[in-house]
Design an enzyme around this catalytic site. Structure first.
Site: not given
Length: 253
Positions: A158-160, A163
């Protein structure tokens, strides 16, 4: 425009990496707008220590109306508009490989939450800044990314993904806004030692990262903050649409 002549908004500027960025800018005599959501005590402390340089304002970066109100309040406080934005705020995330959702448990809600915190937040601040930046024919927007996009050693899906979307948004924004003297860039770090988000990371992981970098150490928030100064300074006036990886040389951009 010299850093000391700028008014810089740092989202999430009262804790972790954001606090390090705030302190670096204060050292350079910039006036800063410290945005926070829940770190009121830390933000107010900065304001008390540097009353001439700091204006702190609570706002949810994913709420466009709150961000517009923040820009208006900052302009009224300093008598001049915000000239630079550092999109640093991190929404509900911790670098804990054991607790992360893997592909069997990952949901659209996980992805949407991180997208909102990264891309929607950057859209909100960019749109709020545009009118005054265009009038001044000057602006600096710095989005904070991650080297996990290039080297996903731990699959924080989710984070990657969020970004990576923010990197694309950085480059398309740079293309559209360059004609107005507005530079848009990204700074991507590795795991920083230590922030609120990385405090759950075991020491063994930090040791492995340090051994793998040419500098033989893990990047600190203060070192990363110094790189932010480069993109705000006149020395980067011809640099836009770029992603500079600040991780001690671990990942090559």
């Amino acid at each position: 425009m010299q850093i000391k002549d700028q008014i810089v908004l740092i989202t999430g500027g009262a804790r972790g990496l954001g606090l390090a960025i705030s302190k670096a800018l204060l050292r350079e005599k910039a006036r800063i707008v410290v945005n926070y959501l829940s770190s009121e005590q830390s933000a107010k402390q900065l304001e008390q220590e540097y009353p001439e340089q700091v204006f702190c304002a609570q706002a949810d970066v994913t709420n466009a109306d709150q961000i517009k109100a923040l820009f208006i309040a900052a302009k009224q406080h300093f008598g001049s508009p915000i000239s630079a934005v550092v999109n640093n705020a991190l929404v509900h995330f911790e670098f804990n490989g054991d607790a992360r959702p893997d592909l069997t448990s990952l949901t659209a809600e996980h992805l949407q939450s991180q997208f909102n915190g990264a891309v929607q937040a950057a859209l909100n601040t960019t749109q709020a800044a545009l009118e005054d930046m265009k009038k001044q024919q000057f602006g600096r927007i710095i989005n904070i990314g991650t080297n996990l996009v290039q080297n996903p050693v731990v699959p924080y899906h989710d984070y990657t993904a969020a970004k990576a979307a923010l990197l694309a948004f950085t480059r398309t924004s740079a293309h559209e806004l360059g004609q107005y003297g507005i530079n848009v860039n990204m700074l991507s770090g590795g795991l920083l030692q230590t922030t609120d988000a990385s405090k759950a990371t075991p020491d063994a992981v930090f040791d492995l990262i340090a051994a793998s970098t040419p500098l033989r150490r893990v990047t600190t928030p203060e070192e990363f903050a110094d790189a932010v100064l480069m993109f705000l300074s006149p020395f980067s006036r011809a640099v836009t649409g770029q992603n500079l990886i600040v991780d001690g040389g671990l990942v090559k951009g």
